[in-house]
Design a protein around this motif. Structure first.
Motif, PDB file in Angstrom:
ATOM      1  N   LYS A  40       0.926  -1.321   0.123  1.00  0.00           N
ATOM      2  CA  LYS A  40      -0.186  -0.222  -0.108  1.00  0.00           C
ATOM      3  C   LYS A  40       0.996   1.180  -0.183  1.00  0.00           C
ATOM      4  CE  LYS A  40      -3.554   2.530   2.885  1.00  0.00           C
ATOM      5  NZ  LYS A  40      -4.355   2.173   4.035  1.00  0.00           N
ATOM      6  N   ASN A  46       2.739   1.489  -3.221  1.00  0.00           N
ATOM      7  CA  ASN A  46       2.109   2.036  -4.462  1.00  0.00           C
ATOM      8  C   ASN A  46       0.905   3.082  -3.969  1.00  0.00           C
ATOM      9  OD1 ASN A  46       2.650  -0.005  -6.798  1.00  0.00           O
ATOM     10  ND2 ASN A  46       2.464  -1.255  -4.679  1.00  0.00           N
ATOM     11  N   TRP A  47       1.501   4.214  -2.927  1.00  0.00           N
ATOM     12  CA  TRP A  47       0.624   5.242  -2.528  1.00  0.00           C
ATOM     13  C   TRP A  47      -0.110   6.018  -3.708  1.00  0.00           C
ATOM     14  CZ3 TRP A  47      -2.163   5.624   1.572  1.00  0.00           C
ATOM     15  CH2 TRP A  47      -2.853   6.620   1.879  1.00  0.00           C
ATOM     16  N   GLN A  91      -0.915   5.494  -6.764  1.00  0.00           N
ATOM     17  CA  GLN A  91      -1.921   4.686  -7.416  1.00  0.00           C
ATOM     18  C   GLN A  91      -3.148   4.600  -6.538  1.00  0.00           C
ATOM     19  OE1 GLN A  91      -0.845   0.849  -8.933  1.00  0.00           O
ATOM     20  NE2 GLN A  91      -3.139   0.396  -9.254  1.00  0.00           N
ATOM     21  N   TYR A  92      -2.756   4.403  -5.251  1.00  0.00           N
ATOM     22  CA  TYR A  92      -3.973   4.004  -4.302  1.00  0.00           C
ATOM     23  C   TYR A  92      -4.623   5.633  -4.078  1.00  0.00           C
ATOM     24  CZ  TYR A  92      -6.119   3.520   0.267  1.00  0.00           C
ATOM     25  OH  TYR A  92      -7.304   3.699   1.169  1.00  0.00           O
ATOM     26  N   SER A  93      -3.868   6.411  -3.894  1.00  0.00           N
ATOM     27  CA  SER A  93      -4.463   8.066  -3.601  1.00  0.00           C
ATOM     28  C   SER A  93      -5.193   8.492  -4.903  1.00  0.00           C
ATOM     29  CB  SER A  93      -3.141   8.864  -3.502  1.00  0.00           C
ATOM     30  OG  SER A  93      -3.843  10.151  -3.556  1.00  0.00           O
ATOM     31  N   GLU A 152      -6.831   6.432  -7.123  1.00  0.00           N
ATOM     32  CA  GLU A 152      -7.988   5.661  -7.117  1.00  0.00           C
ATOM     33  C   GLU A 152      -8.911   6.028  -6.005  1.00  0.00           C
ATOM     34  OE1 GLU A 152      -6.599   1.583  -6.541  1.00  0.00           O
ATOM     35  OE2 GLU A 152      -6.297   1.455  -8.512  1.00  0.00           O
TER      36      GLU A 152
END
Length: 204
Positions: free
Chosen positions: A100, A103-104, A106-108, A110
């Motif tokens: 997580k 890959n923050w 990308q997560y943020s 999304e």
């Protein structure tokens, strides 16, 4: 590529040229253009999203980093004496948190897209309710996305359902658009002063 473009242009030209001569009635609609007409929506969305990023996502990131460090420290300290199942669960939690954090970005992105979709939901509901009414009342057979139209085809402004929905929702249109609409014989509803109603976007 040129052949495909010619076919697309030819088909679109035939559709719109035969539009007035057949039972097929084709309109086009641009969701983004209509959203931009809601007074104050862009500023409200910017404010809500900035608050969400600052008070939710940034806080979540800081907490995730601290949680990872804490769990990693405990794992290094206790893993040698942990039962196999407990060690497996601890490693799984560490790997999940590491992925997580790593890959923050990308997560943020999304999470921000999801937040944006939820905030725009009430506005889109109004738009599509009005669009459905217009399609039914005016007996449109097809509704195309405006972006899919060929630049070589100029359908009638009366088939621009973005304008029709804007008028139905009492949203402001530029003088140029209104002048062209009236010149083409487009109906202009009497001003009611009513405003589109939506639930105010939540700050977090």
């Amino acid at each position: 590529m040129k052949q495909l473009l010619l076919v697309c242009v030819t088909v679109a030209s035939l559709l719109f040229s035969n539009n007035a001569q057949s039972q097929v009635k084709i309109g086009h609609f641009d969701e983004q253009s209509l959203l931009s007409l809601f007074p104050g929506l862009e500023q409200t969305m910017d404010s809500v999203m900035n608050t969400y990023l600052r008070d939710s996502l940034n806080v979540e990131y800081a907490y995730s980093v601290q949680d990872y460090k804490r769990r990693d420290s405990l794992y290094k300290k206790d893993s040698a004496t942990m039962p196999a199942k407990a060690r497996e669960m601890a490693e799984s939690d560490l790997n999940r948190l590491y992925y997580k954090i790593a890959n923050w970005q990308q997560y943020s992105e999304e999470m921000q897209r999801d937040k944006m979709e939820r905030l725009l939901g009430p506005y889109r509901q109004q738009m599509y309710n009005a669009l459905q009414q217009i399609v039914t009342e005016q007996k449109y057979t097809w509704v195309l996305k405006s972006e899919s139209l060929s630049p070589y085809v100029q359908p009638s402004i009366l088939d621009n359902l973005t304008i029709r929905v804007a008028l139905k929702l009492n949203l402001p249109l530029s003088k140029e658009i209104m002048d062209a609409w009236k010149a083409a014989g487009g109906p202009v509803p009497a001003a009611t002063g009513a405003k589109p109603t939506t639930a105010a976007p939540k700050k977090n």
